[in-house]
Design an enzyme around this catalytic site. Structure first.
Site, PDB file in Angstrom:
ATOM      1  N   HIS A  66      71.063  36.532   6.008  1.00 10.54           N
ATOM      2  CA  HIS A  66      70.113  36.779   4.915  1.00 10.54           C
ATOM      3  C   HIS A  66      69.014  37.760   5.307  1.00 10.54           C
ATOM      4  O   HIS A  66      68.209  38.169   4.470  1.00 10.54           O
ATOM      5  CB  HIS A  66      69.504  35.458   4.399  1.00 10.54           C
ATOM      6  N   ASP A 110      75.492  31.630   7.805  1.00 12.22           N
ATOM      7  CA  ASP A 110      74.348  32.545   7.770  1.00 12.22           C
ATOM      8  C   ASP A 110      74.188  33.247   9.121  1.00 12.22           C
ATOM      9  O   ASP A 110      73.250  32.996   9.878  1.00 12.22           O
ATOM     10  CB  ASP A 110      73.077  31.776   7.411  1.00 12.22           C
ATOM     11  N   SER A 208      63.554  33.794  11.033  1.00 11.22           N
ATOM     12  CA  SER A 208      64.991  33.793  10.756  1.00 11.22           C
ATOM     13  C   SER A 208      65.735  34.676  11.741  1.00 11.22           C
ATOM     14  O   SER A 208      65.257  35.744  12.122  1.00 11.22           O
ATOM     15  CB  SER A 208      65.264  34.314   9.349  1.00 11.22           C
TER      16      SER A 208
END
Length: 257
Positions: A66, A110, A208
Site C-alpha cells: 500500500h 500487503d 508502514s
C-alpha cells in the site's frame, strides 16, 4: 555478493491504523535507537518521507504494497534532518513489484519489492538484512521489535529512527468482537502485535513497510491497524511465510535475468 544468503525455502472498508493518507504506522511508546544499529532500515519517499522499508539485497528493498508511488530510497539514515553526505545513499526506484495477490480492502498480501536503480555498497551504516528460511509463526505473548520514523506520541513524524517492543496477540483474540471483529479478518498470513496489556506499544502513520523482528529474524512487514496505541487494536503485520518468501525469491531472480 548477494544478501539473499541462505535464502532457501525461507503489514477493509474500516479506517485503518496505518491510515492510508499517511501510509504508515508511528512508533508509539518507543525510544530512539542507537544510530545505525539497524543498518538495513530504508526511508522511502514520494516527494517527502512516506514509508519504511528493509534492504534485503544490494538492489532490492522490501516494503508494504500500500506504499504506492515510492520514487526514492534513502539508506544509512538516522536523523532525517541531519546533513546529507556519502554515508546516506539516495537511490531512485527503477521498478515496483507489488504482490500479485495484494487486496487493499482486506489488506491481504500487503508486500512489495522495490528494484533499485543501482546496486548499494555495504558500509558501516548500510547493510542488507539476509532472508533465510521462514521463521516459525511467533506464539502469542512473544516480544518482537518494530522500527520506523513514523508518528510518535505527539502525532508528528519522528526525525530520528525509533523502535519499540510489541507483544504478539493470538489471532482468535485479534478477530474477536473486542478487537477487530473480523473487519478485516486477521488471517494466517498476518500477525497481530501491540500492547502487552499495560503499555501503548505500537506502530503508526509513516511506519508502514518497516520490519517486525522476532528472535533476531525478520518475521513480518508493518501493514495496518486502527488509530495508534490502542490496546484493543494492535498493529497488524504481513507474515513472511514460506510462500511469501518464495515469491520474493522468484521475483528477484526473474527480474535479475
Amino acid at each position: 555478493m548477494s544478501c539473499l544468503g541462505a535464502f532457501t525455502g525461507l503489514l477493509s472498508c474500516m479506517v485503518l491504523l496505518i491510515v492510508h493518507s499517511s501510509d504508515g504506522s508511528e512508533i508509539i511508546d518507543g525510544t530512539e535507537v542507537k544510530p545505525h544499529s539497524l543498518p538495513y532500515m530504508a526511508l522511502l519517499l514520494r516527494t517527502r518521507p512516506a514509508c519504511g522499508g528493509i534492504l534485503i539485497d544490494e538492489s532490492w528493498v522490501l516494503t508494504a504494497a500500500h506504499c504506492k508511488k515510492i520514487k526514492t530510497v534513502l539508506l544509512g539514515v538516522h536523523s532525517i534532518k541531519a546533513k546529507k553526505d556519502k554515508s546516506r545513499p539516495v537511490i531512485k526506484v527503477k521498478k515496483r513489484f507489488p504482490h500479485p495477490q495484494y487486496v487493499s480492502t482486506t489488506e491481504g498480501n500487503d508486500l512489495m519489492l522495490l528494484k533499485l536503480d543501482k546496486s548499494v555498497k555495504e558500509t558501516k551504516t548500510v547493510k542488507c538484512l539476509k532472508l533465510d528460511d521462514a521463521i516459525k509463526d511467533p506464539a502469542a505473548g512473544t516480544s518482537c521489535m518494530v522500527a520506523g520514523w513514523g508518528q510518535t506520541n505527539n502525532g508528528k513524524m519522528s526525525d530520528v529512527l525509533m523502535s519499540v517492543n510489541v507483544t504478539v496477540v493470538d489471532r482468535v483474540k485479534c478477530n474477536s468482537p473486542e478487537y477487530y471483529n473480523r473487519h478485516p479478518v486477521i488471517t494466517s498470513g498476518m500477525i497481530c502485535a501491540g500492547s502487552d496489556g499495560t503499555n501503548e506499544a505500537d506502530t503508526c502513520g509513516g511506519d508502514s513497510g518497516g520490519p517486525l523482528m522476532c528472535s533476531g529474524g525478520l518475521v513480518g512487514v508493518t501493514s495496518f491497524g486502527t488509530k495508534c496505541g490502542r490496546i484493543d487494536k494492535p498493529g497488524v503485520y504481513s507474515y513472511l511465510t514460506e510462500e511469501q518468501l518464495s515469491w520474493i525469491k522468484k521475483t528477484m531472480k526473474k527480474s535479475n535475468i
